[in-house]
Design an enzyme around this catalytic site. Structure first.
Site, PDB file in Angstrom:
ATOM      1  N   HIS A  59      -3.579  -6.707  -5.743  1.00 25.73           N
ATOM      2  CA  HIS A  59      -3.234  -5.602  -4.845  1.00 25.73           C
ATOM      3  C   HIS A  59      -1.941  -4.922  -5.292  1.00 25.73           C
ATOM      4  O   HIS A  59      -0.853  -5.270  -4.841  1.00 25.73           O
ATOM      5  CB  HIS A  59      -3.086  -6.122  -3.413  1.00 25.73           C
ATOM      6  CG  HIS A  59      -3.091  -5.033  -2.377  1.00 25.73           C
ATOM      7  ND1 HIS A  59      -3.594  -5.216  -1.108  1.00 25.73           N
ATOM      8  CD2 HIS A  59      -2.661  -3.747  -2.411  1.00 25.73           C
ATOM      9  CE1 HIS A  59      -3.464  -4.101  -0.418  1.00 25.73           C
ATOM     10  NE2 HIS A  59      -2.893  -3.193  -1.197  1.00 25.73           N
ATOM     11  N   HIS A  61      -0.175  -0.912  -6.344  1.00 21.48           N
ATOM     12  CA  HIS A  61      -0.261   0.554  -6.342  1.00 21.48           C
ATOM     13  C   HIS A  61       0.692   1.042  -7.429  1.00 21.48           C
ATOM     14  O   HIS A  61       1.890   1.190  -7.189  1.00 21.48           O
ATOM     15  CB  HIS A  61       0.147   1.122  -4.978  1.00 21.48           C
ATOM     16  CG  HIS A  61      -0.673   0.637  -3.831  1.00 21.48           C
ATOM     17  ND1 HIS A  61      -1.821   1.274  -3.394  1.00 21.48           N
ATOM     18  CD2 HIS A  61      -0.522  -0.439  -3.013  1.00 21.48           C
ATOM     19  CE1 HIS A  61      -2.340   0.616  -2.354  1.00 21.48           C
ATOM     20  NE2 HIS A  61      -1.562  -0.424  -2.112  1.00 21.48           N
ATOM     21  N   ASN A  93      -5.248   4.845  -3.859  1.00 20.47           N
ATOM     22  CA  ASN A  93      -4.562   5.972  -3.218  1.00 20.47           C
ATOM     23  C   ASN A  93      -3.481   6.592  -4.100  1.00 20.47           C
ATOM     24  O   ASN A  93      -2.291   6.561  -3.806  1.00 20.47           O
ATOM     25  CB  ASN A  93      -3.999   5.573  -1.850  1.00 20.47           C
ATOM     26  CG  ASN A  93      -3.172   4.301  -1.880  1.00 20.47           C
ATOM     27  OD1 ASN A  93      -3.297   3.481  -2.776  1.00 20.47           O
ATOM     28  ND2 ASN A  93      -2.330   4.141  -0.874  1.00 20.47           N
ATOM     29  N   GLU A 145      -8.388  -0.518  -1.280  1.00 23.52           N
ATOM     30  CA  GLU A 145      -8.485  -0.961   0.076  1.00 23.52           C
ATOM     31  C   GLU A 145      -9.076   0.146   0.925  1.00 23.52           C
ATOM     32  O   GLU A 145      -8.703   1.300   0.802  1.00 23.52           O
ATOM     33  CB  GLU A 145      -7.136  -1.444   0.616  1.00 23.52           C
ATOM     34  CG  GLU A 145      -6.015  -0.416   0.542  1.00 23.52           C
ATOM     35  CD  GLU A 145      -4.653  -0.995   0.892  1.00 23.52           C
ATOM     36  OE1 GLU A 145      -4.449  -1.435   2.043  1.00 23.52           O
ATOM     37  OE2 GLU A 145      -3.797  -0.989   0.001  1.00 23.52           O
ATOM     38  N   HIS A 233      -3.747  -8.077   3.067  1.00 25.25           N
ATOM     39  CA  HIS A 233      -2.440  -8.315   3.694  1.00 25.25           C
ATOM     40  C   HIS A 233      -2.488  -8.665   5.194  1.00 25.25           C
ATOM     41  O   HIS A 233      -1.988  -7.937   6.044  1.00 25.25           O
ATOM     42  CB  HIS A 233      -1.494  -7.143   3.469  1.00 25.25           C
ATOM     43  CG  HIS A 233      -2.104  -5.770   3.604  1.00 25.25           C
ATOM     44  ND1 HIS A 233      -2.849  -5.367   4.696  1.00 25.25           N
ATOM     45  CD2 HIS A 233      -2.060  -4.708   2.758  1.00 25.25           C
ATOM     46  CE1 HIS A 233      -3.228  -4.116   4.525  1.00 25.25           C
ATOM     47  NE2 HIS A 233      -2.760  -3.698   3.355  1.00 25.25           N
ATOM     48  N   ASP A 311       0.832  -6.353  -2.768  1.00 24.71           N
ATOM     49  CA  ASP A 311       0.781  -5.001  -2.194  1.00 24.71           C
ATOM     50  C   ASP A 311       1.977  -4.189  -2.704  1.00 24.71           C
ATOM     51  O   ASP A 311       2.682  -3.526  -1.945  1.00 24.71           O
ATOM     52  CB  ASP A 311       0.755  -5.037  -0.664  1.00 24.71           C
ATOM     53  CG  ASP A 311       0.444  -3.663  -0.050  1.00 24.71           C
ATOM     54  OD1 ASP A 311       0.038  -2.752  -0.794  1.00 24.71           O
ATOM     55  OD2 ASP A 311       0.636  -3.505   1.174  1.00 24.71           O
ATOM     56  N   HIS A 315       8.423   3.110  -3.669  1.00 24.31           N
ATOM     57  CA  HIS A 315       8.871   4.470  -3.367  1.00 24.31           C
ATOM     58  C   HIS A 315      10.296   4.620  -3.880  1.00 24.31           C
ATOM     59  O   HIS A 315      11.035   3.634  -4.008  1.00 24.31           O
ATOM     60  CB  HIS A 315       8.834   4.747  -1.862  1.00 24.31           C
ATOM     61  CG  HIS A 315       7.474   4.683  -1.255  1.00 24.31           C
ATOM     62  ND1 HIS A 315       6.531   5.676  -1.409  1.00 24.31           N
ATOM     63  CD2 HIS A 315       6.891   3.731  -0.483  1.00 24.31           C
ATOM     64  CE1 HIS A 315       5.422   5.335  -0.757  1.00 24.31           C
ATOM     65  NE2 HIS A 315       5.615   4.162  -0.196  1.00 24.31           N
TER      66      HIS A 315
END
Length: 456
Positions: A59, A61, A93, A145, A233, A311, A315
Site C-alpha cells: 500500500h 502512493h 489515485n 483501494e 488500514h 499507506d 505531501h
C-alpha cells in the site's frame, strides 16, 4: 560459481534463530546451509547479523504521474530500499488516476523507467466498470483501494457501484482492496464539527462507527457477490470485531477469508499525538485513542490482522502546514515501516516470526506475489533480503529520509534500519543507494498472460 554468498548470518527458521550461510545465484536463493564452503563472485560477511526477507509494502502512493512535487517512482523506491522494502504495490489515485488501459500504461512506463525496487500496480474503481476487464488483462495486482468515502484523489463510489464492481472482480478471480469509511456518517460528523478547527477534530469527523459501519457493508457485499476482499488500514476495534465474526462464519462454511492490514501510524501513534503533530497528523482513517491502538497490536499478534502496510501517502510540508480542514490527508511511511516493526520486536511487542509473516510472506500470499517467488527466505525464491544489526538502534530523522518529504510523523522514534538491502541478489542499499534507475521489474497480476520465469 554462485553470484553471492552471505556468510555468518542468523536466520529465523523453524521458529528458531539459527546460524546459516545463504548462497545466491541468478537472483535466487540456491542454498541455505550452516557452512556453504563455496567460492562466490561476491561475499558479504553478516558478522552475526540477522538476515530476514525484505519487506513487501502492498500500500504505497508514489504520486506519479501528476503529483511529482510530493514523490515520484525513483524517490519513493529509494525510500523503500533504504527502509528494507524491495517490493511495493502502488495505488491508483494519481493524476490521471489508474482507471483504464491508457493510464495504466502511462504509470507502468514511468515506474519501469525509474523504480529501483520491484513493483505491482493496482487498478482504480470509479464509474469505470467497462474498463475493469482491460485493467485486469494489463496486469493490475488487484483492484483498489476502492474508496467508500471521500479521500485524497476523489475516487469514492456509492454502494451500488461497489456491488457491481465486486461482481466483475469475482468473475476475474481478482482481489478487491477496500478503503472502508461510511460517507454518510462522515458528512454528518463534518457538518456537526464544521466550526471546530482543532487538529483533533479530524478523529471525531471520522469516528470508529464510520469505519465499522463501512466494514460491515463491505463484508455483506463481498459475501453477496462472492468476491475476494481485503480491507485496507483497519484502525477501529469495532471494525476488527466485524471481521473476526465474519472469519468465524467463513471457517464454518469453508469460505475464503476477508483479509486486512494495519499501518504503523495506527499501531504506534494515537490521539495523544495531535498536540505534537497538528495537521501533519491528518490521515484517513484518522488517529485513534490508545484503546484502539492496543487492540490493533493484539490483533496483529494473534493473526486477526494479516499484514502491515505503510499507506505511504506523502505531501509537501507547505501543503500540510495549514489548518486541519484544508490539510490533505496522508503521511509518508514506506521507509520507516520495517525499522519500526523491527523495533517493536526488540521491545517484545510482537514475535519476530509474526513480524516476518506480516511484512513479507502474508503480503506475497494474499496479493499473489508468491507466484513471482516473493516473500520467503527459501530455496528457489527471489533473494530479497535485509541484513539487520538488531543492536544498532537509531532515532528517526525526517532530514535523513530518502523520499521527497523530509518530514515524518515518527520524528525522534527509536528504530532499527537495515545495514544492507538486497533485491534479487543485488545490493541496492548499504548505507547509500547503490542501484540504478529502472532496475526494478513489474510483477504482473494473474490477469496478464505471461511466463513468470521468462518474465524474471
Amino acid at each position: 560459481m554462485p553470484d553471492l554468498l552471505i556468510k555468518n548470518a542468523k536466520i529465523f527458521y523453524a521458529n528458531y534463530l539459527q546460524p546459516a550461510e545463504i548462497v545466491i545465484d541468478e537472483g535466487k536463493i540456491s542454498r541455505i546451509v550452516k557452512e556453504a564452503d563455496v567460492t562466490a563472485g561476491e561475499i558479504i560477511d553478516a558478522d552475526g547479523s540477522l538476515v530476514i526477507p525484505a519487506g513487501i509494502d502492498v500500500h504505497v502512493h508514489f504520486r506519479e504521474p501528476g503529483l511529482t512535487q510530493k514523490e515520484d517512482w525513483y524517490t519513493g523506491s529509494c525510500a523503500a530500499a533504504a527502509g528494507g522494502i524491495t517490493t511495493v504495490i502502488d495505488h491508483p489515485n494519481t493524476l490521471p488516476p489508474t482507471v483504464d488501459k491508457k493510464s495504466f500504461e502511462e504509470k507502468l512506463k514511468l515506474a519501469s523507467r525509474k523504480s529501483i525496487v520491484d513493483f505491482g500496480i493496482h487498478g482504480g474503481v470509479t464509474n469505470n466498470l467497462d474498463k475493469l476487464h482491460e485493467l485486469w488483462e494489463e496486469g493490475v495486482t488487484a483492484f483498489g483501494e476502492i474508496f467508500m468515502a471521500e479521500s485524497t484523489g476523489g475516487l469514492n463510489i456509492d454502494a451500488t457501484t461497489l456491488e457491481c464492481a465486486l461482481g466483475f472482480i469475482k468473475q476475474f478471480g481478482a482481489l478487491a482492496a477496500i478503503h472502508a469509511e461510511d460517507d454518510s456518517i462522515r458528512r454528518e460528523c463534518e457538518a456537526l464539527l464544521k466550526n471546530d478547527v482543532s487538529p483533533s477534530s479530524h478523529s471525531r469527523t471520522r469516528p470508529n462507527l464510520c469505519e465499522a459501519a463501512a466494514v460491515q457493508k463491505a463484508v455483506e457485499l463481498l459475501r453477496k457477490t462472492g468476491a475476494r476482499g481485503h480491507i485496507c488500514h483497519v484502525s477501529a476495534f469495532e471494525a476488527l470485531g466485524v471481521l473476526a465474526r465474519d472469519r468465524y462464519i467463513a471457517r464454518q462454511k469453508g469460505l475464503p477469508t476477508i483479509t486486512c492490514e494495519v499501518t504503523p501510524h495506527h499501531l504506534f501513534l494515537s490521539t495523544r499525538d495531535w498536540d505534537r503533530l497538528g495537521s501533519f497528523g491528518k490521515m484517513n482513517p484518522p488517529l485513534r485513542d490508545r484503546r484502539n491502538v492496543k487492540f490493533l497490536l493484539n490483533s496483529l499478534n494473534d493473526g486477526s490482522v494479516d499484514i502491515v502496510a505503510s499507506d505511504h501517502a506523502p505531501h509537501c510540508e507547505n501543503e500540510k502546514d495549514v489548518d486541519i480542514k484544508t490539510s490533505p490527508a496522508g503521511v509518508p511511511g514506506v521507509e520507516t515501516l520495517m525499522p519500526l516493526m523491527l523495533m517493536a520486536v526488540k521491545k517484545n511487542l510482537l514475535p519476530l516470526g509474526r513480524m516476518i509473516d506480516a511484512t513479507s510472506a502474508a503480503p506475497a500470499r494474499i496479493f499473489g506475489l508468491d507466484r513471482h517467488h516473493k516473500g520467503r527466505l527459501e530455496v528457489g525464491f527471489d533473494a530479497d533480503l535485509i541484513i539487520v544489526d538488531t543492536k544498532r538502534i537509531t532515532h528517526i530523522k525526517g532530514d535523513h529520509l530518502h523520499g521527497k518529504s523530509k518530514w515524518t510523523p515518527f520524528e525522534g522514534f527509536e528504530a532499527i534500519f537495515p545495514k544492507i538491502t538486497i533485491s534479487r541478489g543485488d545490493v541496492i542499499w548499504d548505507g547509500e543507494i547503490s542501484a540504478s534507475y529502472g532496475r526494478g521489474i513489474f510483477l504482473p497480476g494473474k490477469g496478464k498472460i505471461v511466463d513468470i520465469d521468462e518474465h524474471h
